[in-house]
Every structure is written in structure tokens, then in C-alpha cells.
Scaffold this active site. Structure first.
Site, mmCIF file in Angstrom:
data_model
loop_
_atom_site.group_PDB
_atom_site.id
_atom_site.type_symbol
_atom_site.label_atom_id
_atom_site.label_comp_id
_atom_site.label_asym_id
_atom_site.label_seq_id
_atom_site.Cartn_x
_atom_site.Cartn_y
_atom_site.Cartn_z
ATOM 1 N N GLY A 13 38.185 3.088 63.167
ATOM 2 C CA GLY A 13 39.492 3.330 62.544
ATOM 3 C C GLY A 13 40.552 3.611 63.591
ATOM 4 O O GLY A 13 40.263 3.700 64.792
ATOM 5 N N ASP A 14 41.791 3.708 63.115
ATOM 6 C CA ASP A 14 42.943 4.025 63.980
ATOM 7 C C ASP A 14 43.182 2.975 65.052
ATOM 8 O O ASP A 14 43.682 3.272 66.137
ATOM 9 C CB ASP A 14 42.761 5.409 64.653
ATOM 10 C CG ASP A 14 42.476 6.486 63.638
ATOM 11 O OD1 ASP A 14 43.110 6.445 62.573
ATOM 12 O OD2 ASP A 14 41.613 7.332 63.892
ATOM 13 N N GLU A 15 42.839 1.720 64.784
ATOM 14 C CA GLU A 15 43.008 0.660 65.785
ATOM 15 C C GLU A 15 44.444 0.161 65.847
ATOM 16 O O GLU A 15 44.797 -0.576 66.778
ATOM 17 C CB GLU A 15 42.089 -0.536 65.465
ATOM 18 C CG GLU A 15 40.594 -0.234 65.492
ATOM 19 C CD GLU A 15 40.072 0.185 64.130
ATOM 20 O OE1 GLU A 15 40.894 0.396 63.208
ATOM 21 O OE2 GLU A 15 38.851 0.325 63.978
ATOM 22 N N LYS A 17 46.074 -1.039 62.737
ATOM 23 C CA LYS A 17 46.141 -2.110 61.727
ATOM 24 C C LYS A 17 47.494 -2.166 61.031
ATOM 25 O O LYS A 17 47.954 -3.234 60.648
ATOM 26 C CB LYS A 17 45.033 -1.909 60.668
ATOM 27 C CG LYS A 17 43.633 -1.972 61.239
ATOM 28 C CD LYS A 17 42.581 -1.682 60.201
ATOM 29 C CE LYS A 17 42.510 -0.251 59.736
ATOM 30 N NZ LYS A 17 42.110 0.744 60.743
ATOM 31 N N GLY A 41 45.941 6.445 57.492
ATOM 32 C CA GLY A 41 47.336 6.675 57.854
ATOM 33 C C GLY A 41 47.779 5.493 58.688
ATOM 34 O O GLY A 41 47.357 5.340 59.825
ATOM 35 N N HIS A 42 48.554 4.607 58.107
ATOM 36 C CA HIS A 42 48.983 3.414 58.832
ATOM 37 C C HIS A 42 50.405 3.628 59.344
ATOM 38 O O HIS A 42 51.354 3.732 58.572
ATOM 39 C CB HIS A 42 48.882 2.178 57.928
ATOM 40 C CG HIS A 42 47.463 1.812 57.628
ATOM 41 N ND1 HIS A 42 47.090 0.946 56.632
ATOM 42 C CD2 HIS A 42 46.303 2.198 58.222
ATOM 43 C CE1 HIS A 42 45.769 0.821 56.640
ATOM 44 N NE2 HIS A 42 45.274 1.574 57.587
ATOM 45 N N ARG A 145 29.882 6.344 37.233
ATOM 46 C CA ARG A 145 30.505 5.981 35.948
ATOM 47 C C ARG A 145 31.127 7.186 35.239
ATOM 48 O O ARG A 145 31.124 7.291 34.030
ATOM 49 C CB ARG A 145 29.487 5.267 35.047
ATOM 50 C CG ARG A 145 29.086 3.930 35.633
ATOM 51 C CD ARG A 145 27.870 3.341 35.000
ATOM 52 N NE ARG A 145 26.675 4.053 35.393
ATOM 53 C CZ ARG A 145 25.441 3.699 35.057
ATOM 54 N NH1 ARG A 145 25.266 2.631 34.317
ATOM 55 N NH2 ARG A 145 24.411 4.393 35.441
ATOM 56 N N GLN A 225 40.403 2.397 57.589
ATOM 57 C CA GLN A 225 39.306 2.905 58.418
ATOM 58 C C GLN A 225 38.798 1.795 59.345
ATOM 59 O O GLN A 225 39.572 0.944 59.739
ATOM 60 C CB GLN A 225 38.169 3.503 57.563
ATOM 61 C CG GLN A 225 38.563 4.802 56.842
ATOM 62 C CD GLN A 225 39.340 4.590 55.569
ATOM 63 O OE1 GLN A 225 38.957 3.787 54.741
ATOM 64 N NE2 GLN A 225 40.422 5.308 55.397
ATOM 65 N N THR A 240 32.804 6.873 56.074
ATOM 66 C CA THR A 240 33.585 7.138 54.873
ATOM 67 C C THR A 240 32.795 6.570 53.686
ATOM 68 O O THR A 240 31.705 6.038 53.866
ATOM 69 C CB THR A 240 35.011 6.549 55.005
ATOM 70 O OG1 THR A 240 35.796 7.033 53.907
ATOM 71 C CG2 THR A 240 35.030 5.029 55.036
ATOM 72 N N PRO A 305 43.052 16.005 67.001
ATOM 73 C CA PRO A 305 42.915 15.218 68.230
ATOM 74 C C PRO A 305 41.770 14.227 68.077
ATOM 75 O O PRO A 305 40.730 14.566 67.509
ATOM 76 C CB PRO A 305 42.571 16.259 69.303
ATOM 77 C CG PRO A 305 42.353 17.551 68.610
ATOM 78 C CD PRO A 305 42.764 17.430 67.180
HETATM 79 P P1 IMP Z 1 36.537 10.718 54.554
HETATM 80 O O1 IMP Z 1 36.902 9.284 54.500
HETATM 81 O O2 IMP Z 1 37.720 11.639 54.413
HETATM 82 O O3 IMP Z 1 35.422 11.074 53.621
HETATM 83 O O4 IMP Z 1 35.967 11.027 56.045
HETATM 84 C C1 IMP Z 1 34.741 10.483 56.514
HETATM 85 C C2 IMP Z 1 34.840 10.142 57.999
HETATM 86 O O5 IMP Z 1 35.724 9.041 58.159
HETATM 87 C C3 IMP Z 1 35.402 11.257 58.884
HETATM 88 O O6 IMP Z 1 34.793 11.164 60.154
HETATM 89 C C4 IMP Z 1 36.867 10.903 59.007
HETATM 90 O O7 IMP Z 1 37.456 11.427 60.185
HETATM 91 C C5 IMP Z 1 36.772 9.390 59.063
HETATM 92 N N1 IMP Z 1 37.995 8.726 58.594
HETATM 93 C C6 IMP Z 1 38.414 8.581 57.324
HETATM 94 N N2 IMP Z 1 39.574 7.885 57.274
HETATM 95 C C7 IMP Z 1 39.880 7.569 58.536
HETATM 96 C C8 IMP Z 1 40.944 6.817 59.129
HETATM 97 O O8 IMP Z 1 41.838 6.287 58.464
HETATM 98 N N3 IMP Z 1 40.919 6.696 60.487
HETATM 99 C C9 IMP Z 1 39.924 7.224 61.249
HETATM 100 N N4 IMP Z 1 38.906 7.928 60.735
HETATM 101 C C10 IMP Z 1 38.876 8.105 59.390
#
Ligand code: IMP
Length: 431
Positions: A13-15, A17, A41-42, A145, A225, A240, A305
Site C-alpha cells: 500500500g501507499d505506492e 495510486k 488515503g489517496h 450475511r 491498499q 487487510t 510513521p
Molecule cells: P485494516 O485494513 O484497517 O484492517 O488494517 C489491516 C492492515 O492493513 C494494517 O497493517 C494497516 O496498516 C494496513 N492498511 C490498511 N489500509 C492501508 C492503506 O491504505 N495503506 C497502507 N496500509 C494499509
């Protein structure tokens, strides 16, 4: 001609996008978000103005794309209404001809967030480090469900009836974990206004997108993600709760797999991860800290961080296979200026002595593996804002060439700052 492009993160994630989606959306009739929720968070920067979108597809920042929230997204109604309001502050009025939400999209309720927090607390040292946005518990209800769908949410009688049913069990669990139960009547009453605000956007999104593709229009699919956070193909259980990979885009929306597609794998020029879980090329020392400072590596959703480390080619080979990536968008190449020569992971030595060039998540379960690095030459020249390959320093160009040949896919896009215009386009992706 390409009729559809799936944009997928091929790390944790966080690349970046959001910027790439915003960029390609200008030629797209529709932009579809197909999974995840307000955990994403885009960040998009348009002419110096920073906009963070959590649930609305990044295509909303142009003036014509239809933005679609598919049935496999989990929507937080309060956050979505706040996002609509903040877009209005930027001068973007989100009318129902610009945003369509599936009636089957599941809704994140306050008790899902409560359960997310209580579960994390109860895990102690085994915490996943979730974003606390209620994502896991909402997907549990979807598959169990027992969820609340948009069609229920926007109809006060149906919402109350659903809550009265599902809260019996959910409240038991909340209390078992030491939390306060939710009152269905109070909750349903609190949601009436939000339901009224979102009702005009509810549509049959599968038909809308199918018709656009059938009439030859271009559609962009935006994942959230990253591949290594995918519930099936990621580093389970530190993942996730949705399918973050590209092939999932179509069944999750309710259309067949369209022809003439590209899959654009978005990859940072180094690696980051937020939350707990394996990260074999992490650098917890000085280099990781310098990357975090230079790259502003703090979560767009939670401000946490990010853990930082070296580019991981074996993990990327896996992600390219899982997604069927046809080309790469390499982001944040500008961050590497002035960091000296760069270690890049080429392969892994497993505990049994075997050397592998593709990382499978199962290798990470025992933690018994060792990254094998090669050092690529770094560069000192600033590259922020560079808009052509020729203007990049020779070593940065070499870095990209080595990356592309090691991964066996072309580099379609290089991004040199968060700004939409600071981009090198190597190919006409819709061509
Ligand atoms: P959840 O999606 O809130 O259940 O988190 C599960 C895992 O995915 C955790 O390690 C989060 O930090 C990670 N995660 C969820 N959404 C993002 C994202 O948009 N960017 C990076 N990591 C994410």
C-alpha cells in the site's frame, strides 16, 4: 485500443495510486473503486493543493468522470459525507451524475469500529496495527450475511429492523471484549440524516459500467491498499480484509472480464509498510530514517510513521504474477536523490539453503530467510519535477532499466513529485 486499466498497488500500500488514478482519469468515462474502505488515503496534489480522498475515487478531481463505489467496498457514511463536504470546499460539487454507489455496498457502522479497536486491544503483542476504521468487522458481517447494505441504510425502517437483528450477537461480542453495547433504536435514529444525504447516489453500478464498456468508453479501476495486504494472497494474518489484487476488480463489480485491458502495477522506488507484519528488507537504522524523512513517509489516514526499507524485487515478481501486471508506474524516484548507492534485494536464501528469486508469502511465516542484495549506483542530482526520461540523471535511468529488466515488465510511468504534472509518460496507456 485499451478500454480499461486496473491500477493496483504491488507492495504494502501507499505506492501513490491516487496520483496515477487522477492522471489517467482525465481520459476515462468512469473510475471505479472496487474494494477497501476509509482505511485508504489517496493523496492527490493539483497545482500545489493537497487533497486526500479515502473513499471517493481519485477521478473526482477532473470535471467529467463518473466515480463509482462498488459493492465490495465498505463505506463509512460519516466519513463519506465529510469527504463530499471537503470536496465542496475545494469547489467540487459532487452531484449524483458524478458519483454512484452500489445499493449492495456494505456500511461500516459505529459498532464495527468499536469491535476493531477492542479486537486490537485483546491481541496484545499480536496486534495487526489496523487503521481502526472498522474494516475487518464490516467484512466479517458481509461474509457472515449479517451486514447493513446501502439499501438498508437509506431506508430507516429497514435499517432499524436489521440493527435489531444483528446487534443481539454483535453486542454480546462487544461486551465479551469489555466494550459498551450499542442501542439499535438510538443508532438507527442517529443515521437518518446520513442516509438521506447518501440516498441520491445509490444506483445499479454494474449496469452503468457494463454499458460504458459496451459502448466503447474507457473505464479505470482503482484498487486500495496493496497486493501484500490482500486477504488471500498477502502476508496473512497481517493483511487487510479485502481482495486488493487486480483480477478481483471485475467479479467484485459484477461484470465479466473485459477485453483490451492493462494492469498498471504501482510501485514505490523503495519499500514501505505501515502496521505490523513481516518486512524482510526493512531498514530500522539510518537509511530507513532518511527515506522516511525524504519521502514524508507518514500515513495519509492515520499519520503513523511508515516502516521503510530497500526495493524488494522478489516480492515484486510475486505481485506481478498475482495481478497479471502489464506495466509499471514507478513513484517517488525523486526521493532517492542524495541517498548514496542503493541496495536492492535480488533474491532470498531460505532456511534450507535454497535461493529463490520470487518471494512467496509462505516463506515469511517462519521468518527464516535472508535477503540477498546487489548495490546499484545512486545519484545526487535533484529530480523533483522532471518530466522526461532524458532529463533524469544517468544513474536514475539505469536504476529504472535494471528494475524493468529484472522484473520483465516495461515501465509505463515514472512519477517525480506528488503533483499531477510532474510525471514521465513512456507510453500512451489508452492507446
Ligand atoms: P485494516 O485494513 O484497517 O484492517 O488494517 C489491516 C492492515 O492493513 C494494517 O497493517 C494497516 O496498516 C494496513 N492498511 C490498511 N489500509 C492501508 C492503506 O491504505 N495503506 C497502507 N496500509 C494499509
Amino acid at each position: 485500443m485499451t478500454s480499461n486499466i486496473v491500477i493496483v498497488g504491488i507492495q504494502w500500500g501507499d505506492e501513490g495510486k491516487g496520483k496515477i488514478t487522477d492522471l489517467l482519469a482525465k481520459d476515462a468515462a468512469a473510475v471505479v473503486r472496487y474494494q477497501g474502505g476509509a482505511n485508504a488515503g489517496h493523496t492527490v496534489v493539483v497545482r500545489g493543493k493537497k487533497i486526500v480522498l479515502h473513499q471517493i475515487p481519485s477521478g473526482m478531481l477532473n470535471d467529467h468522470s463518473l466515480c463509482v463505489i462498488g459493492p465490495a467496498v465498505v463505506v463509512d457514511p460519516q466519513t463519506l459525507v465529510e469527504e463530499l463536504e471537503s470536496l465542496r470546499d475545494y469547489g467540487i460539487e459532487v452531484t449524483p451524475d458524478r458519483l454512484a454507489i452500489s445499493s449492495s455496498t456494505h456500511v461500516v457502522m459505529p459498532y464495527h469500529k468499536r469491535l476493531d479497536a477492542l479486537r486490537e486491544q485483546s491481541r496484545g503483542k499480536e496486534k495487526i496495527g489496523t487503521t481502526g476504521r472498522g474494516i475487518g468487522p464490516t467484512y466479517e458481517d458481509l461474509f457472515g450475511r449479517t451486514g447493513v447494505r446501502m439499501s438498508d441504510f437509506c431506508n430507516p425502517e429497514r435499517l432499524l429492523a436489521t440493527l435489531q437483528k444483528v446487534l443481539v450477537e454483535r453486542n454480546h461480542l462487544i461486551q465479551l471484549l469489555g466494550g459498551e453495547p450499542c442501542d439499535p433504536n438510538e443508532l438507527a435514529a442517529n443515521m437518518v440524516d446520513l442516509g438521506k444525504k447518501l440516498a441520491p447516489y445509490i444506483r445499479d453500478v454494474g449496469t452503468l459500467v457494463h454499458e460504458k464498456l459496451a459502448s466503447g468508453q474507457k473505464v479505470l479501476f482503482e484498487s486500495a491498499q496493496g497486493t501484500l495486504l490482500d486477504i488471500l494472497h498477502g502476508t496473512y494474518p497481517f493483511v487487510t480484509s479485502s481482495l486488493t489484487t487486480a483480477p478481483a476488480a471485475f467479479p467484485m463489480l459484477g461484470i465479466g472480464i473485459p477485453d483490451n485491458r492493462r494492469v498498471l502495477g504501482v510501485v514505490k522506488a523503495y519499500t514501505t509498510r505501515v502496521g505490523a507484519g513481516p518486512f524482510p528488507t526493512e531498514d530500522v537504522g539510518d537509511f530507513g530514517k532518511r527515506l522516511r524523512d525524504a519521502g514524508g513517509e507518514y500515513g495519509a489516514t492515520t499519520g503513523r510513521p511508515r516502516r521503510c526499507g530497500y526495493l524488494d524485487l522478489p516480492a515484486l515478481r510475486y505481485a506481478i504474477r498475482v495481478n497479471g501486471v502489464t506495466g509499471l508506474a514507478v513513484t517517488k524516484i525523486d526521493v532517492l536523490s542524495g541517498l548514496g548507492d542503493l541496495k536492492v534485494c535480488q533474491s532470498y536464501k531460505l532456511g534450507n539453503g535454497q535461493v529463490v528469486s520470487t518471494l512467496l508469502p509462505e516463506y515469511l511465516e517462519s521468518g527464516d530467510l535472508e535477503p540477498i542484495y546487489e548495490t546499484w549506483k545512486g545519484w545526487d542530482e535533484e529530480t523533483v519535477g522532471v518530466r522526461s526520461l532524458a532529463e533524469l540523471p544517468a544513474n536514475a535511468r539505469k536504476f529504472l532499466e535494471l528494475m524493468s529488466s529484472a522484473l520483465g515488465v516495461p515501465i509505463d510511468i515514472v512519477s517525480t513529485s506528488p503533483d499531477r504534472d510532474d510525471t514521465i509518460l513512456n507510453v500512451d496507456l489508452w492507446g
